[in-house]
Design a protein around this motif. Structure first.
Motif: not given
Length: 460
Positions: A167-192
């Motif tokens: 999960e943290s890897g995908f957030i970093s991946l999308y952030s580095k790609a400048g796709d903060f929308g998908d990064a935030r989506k991955v972050f928000d999808e997991n409540a835990d």
């Protein structure tokens, strides 16, 4: 199975796994140590009987070589041996593939790491929770974000998308790609979500120029009950510096101080704090952090120099640069000092030790200077102690200053300069009670400093 067309274009060259071991697939090196290790491995794999115990021992030796390999050529040789010995065929588990992918990623060969993963997928070996974070690191190294999206699909297929490290890897991946929308989506999808996901999201926002969002997310993280670590601190201090929030900076300094006391602080954390104070215009606080650091690197000095220059303090910036140069000379001086004894059999004399104490003192390495004095085979004289006391005054070090003053008082009880310098050190640290005590002592011993005066003289 998710396809990796852009990674597998070269597969048509290889008609068998054996051909994959040739130089057309991976570069081979000529390092003697690695060549002998691989030769030994190959011989052992031929001599030992084909039994589970021998196969396991062989696999352990390969894993050890992969973890210790420190250059790409040697890694290619080990990889070629793995293919020749059919280790991956006899052990069709993710563990051995992971070791190879990790080694290529560690040695900054991301394309080869991704190619190995592509072969792993073609061999029908399913990735585990360790595989995908390593592959994601290779994806970020190669900036192959399209491959990263395909890896995300693999994670969903195998139920690994909510794994902490994936999960943290995908957030970093999308952030580095400048796709903060998908990064935030991955972050928000997991409540835990775990701390790693918070850190990845905060770091992504800070590095992407969204400092206010990063700080707000940090505040939200604290309200959620998470305890920040050094990774959090580095990201938040960077964001805080960009928006110039001095109040938050002071709060972060408290966390850094707590981390230092718990032995969790690292040099990157302190460098970030120096940079933060510099951007907030508080070079006085940046300098205090700099002095408190037990170890400094080039970034530490650079942050101070840039901070001074940014606010027009050119003389301070130049002085800092000069001190950095002297600090660099310390290593060279120490090298020559050690060579005197080890290679030339020359026993250092008092003057040589004095030079090293002076070098350490000028560079602000006062603990090293003190250790040098303590380890000297002869007693230090007043010149060496005086040099070290002057360095303590320059770098405002009370503890070592007191230690030096005690020894100087024993050697030269009549020297009023000791009390004057020690009083100056106390004053630099706002220790006014101790300053007054020094004045009382000086009066009692009738060693009060004479006031300065000027005298007109005839030039004849």
């Amino acid at each position: 199975m998710i396809s990796f067309h852009h990674l597998l274009r070269g597969l048509s060259k290889f008609n068998s796994r054996r051909r994959l071991s040739t130089s057309s697939a991976f570069d081979h090196g000529t390092d003697v140590a690695d060549a002998s290790s691989v030769t030994y491995l190959h011989a052992q794999s031929r001599q030992q009987p084909d039994s589970p115990s021998s196969t396991q021992a062989h696999a352990k030796m390969v894993a050890a070589l992969l973890s210790e390999c420190d250059h790409k050529q040697g890694l290619s040789q080990i990889h070629a041996h793995v293919i020749r010995s059919r280790l991956l065929d006899s052990n069709p588990v993710a563990f051995h593939w992971n070791n190879i992918i990790r080694a290529y990623t560690r040695l900054d060969a991301p394309r080869k790491a991704l190619l190995v993963y592509a072969f792993m997928a073609r061999a029908g070996v399913s990735p585990d929770s360790y595989t995908l974070p390593i592959v994601l690191k290779a994806v970020c190294q190669s900036f192959d974000f399209e491959a990263g999206r395909q890896i995300h699909g693999v994670a969903v297929k195998h139920g690994l998308e909510c794994n902490e490290f994936c999960e943290s890897g995908f957030i970093s991946l999308y952030s580095k790609a400048g796709d903060f929308g998908d990064a935030r989506k991955v972050f928000d999808e997991n409540a835990d979500r775990k701390l790693g996901s918070w850190n990845a999201m905060i770091a992504g926002l800070a590095q992407g120029g969204r400092s206010t969002e990063a700080v707000n997310l940090f505040i939200e993280m604290r309200r959620s009950g998470f305890v920040l670590d050094d990774v959090t601190l580095v990201s938040v201090t960077s964001a805080c510096g960009s928006i110039g929030d001095i109040d938050l900076a002071l709060q972060l300094h408290k966390y850094v101080f707590q981390a230092k006391n718990s032995e969790k602080g690292d040099i990157l954390m302190f460098n970030s704090l120096i940079d933060l104070y510099g951007k907030c215009g508080r070079m006085d606080l940046a300098y205090k952090v700099f002095l408190e650091m037990e170890e400094r690197n080039v970034s530490s000095w650079t942050s101070m120099i840039v901070g001074y220059a940014m606010h027009g303090l050119i003389s301070d910036a130049l002085e800092c640069f000069r001190c950095m140069t002297e600090a660099g000379m310390v290593r060279e001086g120490k090298c020559y000092f050690d060579m005197m004894q080890k290679f030339y059999g020359i026993r250092p004399r008092l003057q040589h030790y004095g030079c090293m104490v002076d070098l350490f003192g000028r560079a602000g390495m006062l603990n090293e200077a003190k250790e040098m004095v303590e380890r000297m085979p002869m007693k230090a004289n007043s010149i060496i102690y005086g040099c070290l006391l002057g360095a303590c005054e320059k770098h405002e070090n009370v503890e070592i200053g007191e230690w030096v003053a005690k020894h100087l008082q024993e050697l030269e009880p009549w020297n009023d300069g000791v009390y004057v310098v020690l009083s100056n050190i106390y004053a630099s640290r706002d220790m006014w009670k101790e300053v007054e005590e020094m004045r009382v002592v000086m009066k009692q011993r009738r060693l009060a400093k004479l006031p300065g005066y000027s005298l007109a003289t005839n030039s004849e």
